[in-house]
Design an enzyme around this catalytic site. Structure first.
Site, PDB file in Angstrom:
ATOM      1  N   GLU A 164     -30.152 -14.251  -0.181  1.00  0.00           N
ATOM      2  CA  GLU A 164     -30.007 -15.017   1.056  1.00  0.00           C
ATOM      3  C   GLU A 164     -31.182 -14.873   2.023  1.00  0.00           C
ATOM      4  OE1 GLU A 164     -26.211 -14.049   2.800  1.00  0.00           O
ATOM      5  OE2 GLU A 164     -25.123 -15.021   1.197  1.00  0.00           O
ATOM      6  N   GLU A 347     -21.884 -15.311  -4.914  1.00  0.00           N
ATOM      7  CA  GLU A 347     -20.958 -14.686  -3.957  1.00  0.00           C
ATOM      8  C   GLU A 347     -19.935 -15.715  -3.513  1.00  0.00           C
ATOM      9  OE1 GLU A 347     -22.536 -12.634  -0.506  1.00  0.00           O
ATOM     10  OE2 GLU A 347     -24.158 -11.762  -1.703  1.00  0.00           O
TER      11      GLU A 347
HETATM   12  C1  BGC Z   1     -24.068 -11.221   2.142  1.00  0.00           C
HETATM   13  C2  BGC Z   1     -23.208  -9.992   1.945  1.00  0.00           C
HETATM   14  C3  BGC Z   1     -22.121  -9.943   2.994  1.00  0.00           C
HETATM   15  C4  BGC Z   1     -21.260 -11.195   2.858  1.00  0.00           C
HETATM   16  C5  BGC Z   1     -20.106 -11.279   3.831  1.00  0.00           C
HETATM   17  C6  BGC Z   1     -23.288 -12.464   2.463  1.00  0.00           C
HETATM   18  O1  BGC Z   1     -24.000 -13.225   3.400  1.00  0.00           O
HETATM   19  O2  BGC Z   1     -24.911 -11.405   1.038  1.00  0.00           O
HETATM   20  O3  BGC Z   1     -24.014  -8.856   1.982  1.00  0.00           O
HETATM   21  O4  BGC Z   1     -21.343  -8.793   2.922  1.00  0.00           O
HETATM   22  O5  BGC Z   1     -22.071 -12.321   3.079  1.00  0.00           O
HETATM   23  O6  BGC Z   1     -20.554 -11.411   5.136  1.00  0.00           O
END
Ligand code: BGC
Length: 437
Positions: A164, A347
């Site tokens: 990111e 993610e």
């Molecule tokens: C990040 C994580 C973070 C998650 C939740 C993402 O933007 O890569 O490190 O914990 O979001 O906020």
């Protein structure tokens, strides 16, 4: 749940500073997050990642949790300051030993190691020299990629260069709510370009050492335009260029879009070719869509963010919008066509206030509903012809959520921080059964 291809990659993700702890072992140097977390008022509960989930000591137990879940892949990140304590110079073998053990343990458990090289924990000495505002950090990053691949390149199955870069630029250098805490607003464009340049140089370094696939993990948020004036349309376009295109157009060979802050004088001859080095997978991190309308007069921003009505909300107050993931995947496909490599959702997840009940069990039906909706959205996108080959839940464990400290729980596994006791939540069982089926 409808069927997925048999070789679809099911995984979970974590990052080094959020789970490892053990920040003072094996010669690890300080990172910008060690520094930032110690500054008064930066972290809501005043905590640091000094101990986090103590994963550095408990990785064997955590690998057993992955094996029990039956995931085909585990995405973790490597802490640059463990590999190069000052951000330059030879590899610190003791720092790499940990990842060597972790990777071997994963392979023994039948889990593919997916390693992110940079999940925001820049060695502090590099920040002291300007951090990602300094072009030299891109070259340092490629050197670190080379040292890491020399040790792990035979076993890591998928490399992810950066996590990111948009969020790191915006929160770390634009707004200052994340490390390194700078508030440059749109003067932070060099951070975008130097991260992308570092990515491109690292791709070349990884290719020289490893035959494994290479990716980047970008954060995306489909824009929901609120209002219907020309000014609202312009605001939505500006936000979309910044969040969704600035870090993707140049990667896929299109150069920079006309995004707020874009400064062509930062980009040197030949850079765009380096940035556009072919990648094998585009990592997509998705949490929610963003409502945008025209800014009030006199605003320093060319858009205004507005909360989106009509969605359930997580403990972070983020809207639960699986339709946004479906929309985003379709948009990427429409926008980039044949230039788009296969996507893996690297993610996807949500925070809720999960706590053990009287029997010690942790029930999280909201997370199950969240994941069910998002997995179905991926299935729909595949059905519509979008090449999606994997889905990773954020996160395996409840962990240290940056400026939110320990107050937001994203895990399939509950962590009781005082005892470090791990308790799989009902979503863990749900995800395990989904993968089995
Ligand atoms: C990040 C994580 C973070 C998650 C939740 C993402 O933007 O890569 O490190 O914990 O979001 O906020």
């Amino acid at each position: 749940m409808p069927d997925f291809p048999a070789d679809f990659r099911w995984g979970v993700s974590t990052s080094a500073y959020q789970i490892e702890g053990a920040t003072d072992v094996d010669g690890r140097g300080p990172s910008i997050w060690d520094t930032f977390a110690r500054e008064p008022g930066r972290i809501v509960d005043g905590s640091t990642g000094d101990e986090a989930c103590d994963h550095h000591h408990r990785y064997a137990e955590d690998t057993a949790l992955l094996a029990g879940l039956g995931v085909s892949a585990y995405r973790f990140s490597i802490a640059w300051p463990r590999v190069q304590p000052t951000g330059a110079g030879p590899a610190n073998a003791a720092g790499l030993d940990f990842y060597d053990r972790l990777v071997d343990g994963l392979l023994d458990a039948g889990v593919d190691p997916v390693a992110t090289l940079f999940h925001w924990d820049l060695p502090q000495p590099l920040e002291d020299a300007g951090g990602w505002l300094n072009r030299d950090t891109a070259a340092r990053f490629a050197e670190y990629a080379d040292l890491t691949a020399a040790r792990l390149g035979d076993r890591v199955k998928l490399w992810i260069t950066l996590n990111e870069p948009f969020i790191h630029m915006t929160l770390g250098y634009g707004l200052g709510t994340h490390a390194p805490g700078r508030m440059l607003l749109f003067d932070s464009f060099p951070v975008a370009h130097h991260q992308l340049l570092g990515h491109g140089l690292a791709v070349a370094a990884l290719r020289a050492r490893s035959t494994s696939e290479v990716a980047i993990a970008n954060n995306y948020s489909p824009v929901r335009q609120v209002g219907d004036t020309d000014a609202d349309r312009a605001a939505a376009r500006a936000y979309d260029a910044l969040h969704n295109r600035l870090f993707t157009d140049p990667l896929l060979g299109r150069g920079y879009p006309d995004a707020p802050g874009y400064d062509p004088t930062v980009v040197r001859d030949g850079d765009l070719d380096v940035v556009a080095a072919p990648i094998d997978v585009l990592g997509v991190n998705y949490y929610n869509p963003t409502g945008i309308r025209a800014p009030e007069e006199g605003s320093p921003l060319p858009f205004e963010m507005v909360p989106l009505d009509g969605y359930p909300r997580t403990a972070f107050d983020w809207p639960v919008a699986p339709d946004g993931l479906r929309e985003l995947l379709g948009q990427l496909h429409d926008r980039y066509g044949d230039a788009l490599p296969p996507i893996q959702v690297t993610e996807s997840g949500c925070a809720y206030d999960d706590a053990p009940d009287a029997d010690g069990r942790v029930h999280d039906p909201e997370r199950i509903a969240y994941l069910d909706g998002h997995v179905r959205a991926v299935h729909d996108a595949i059905g519509a012809g979008v090449p999606v080959t994997g889905y990773f839940v954020w996160s395996l464990l409840d962990n240290w959520e940056w400026a939110e400290g320990f107050t937001k729980r994203f895990g399939l596994v509950h962590v009781d921080y005082p005892t470090q006791r791990r308790t799989p939540k009902s979503s863990y069982a749900w995800f395990r059964d989904l993968i089995r089926r």
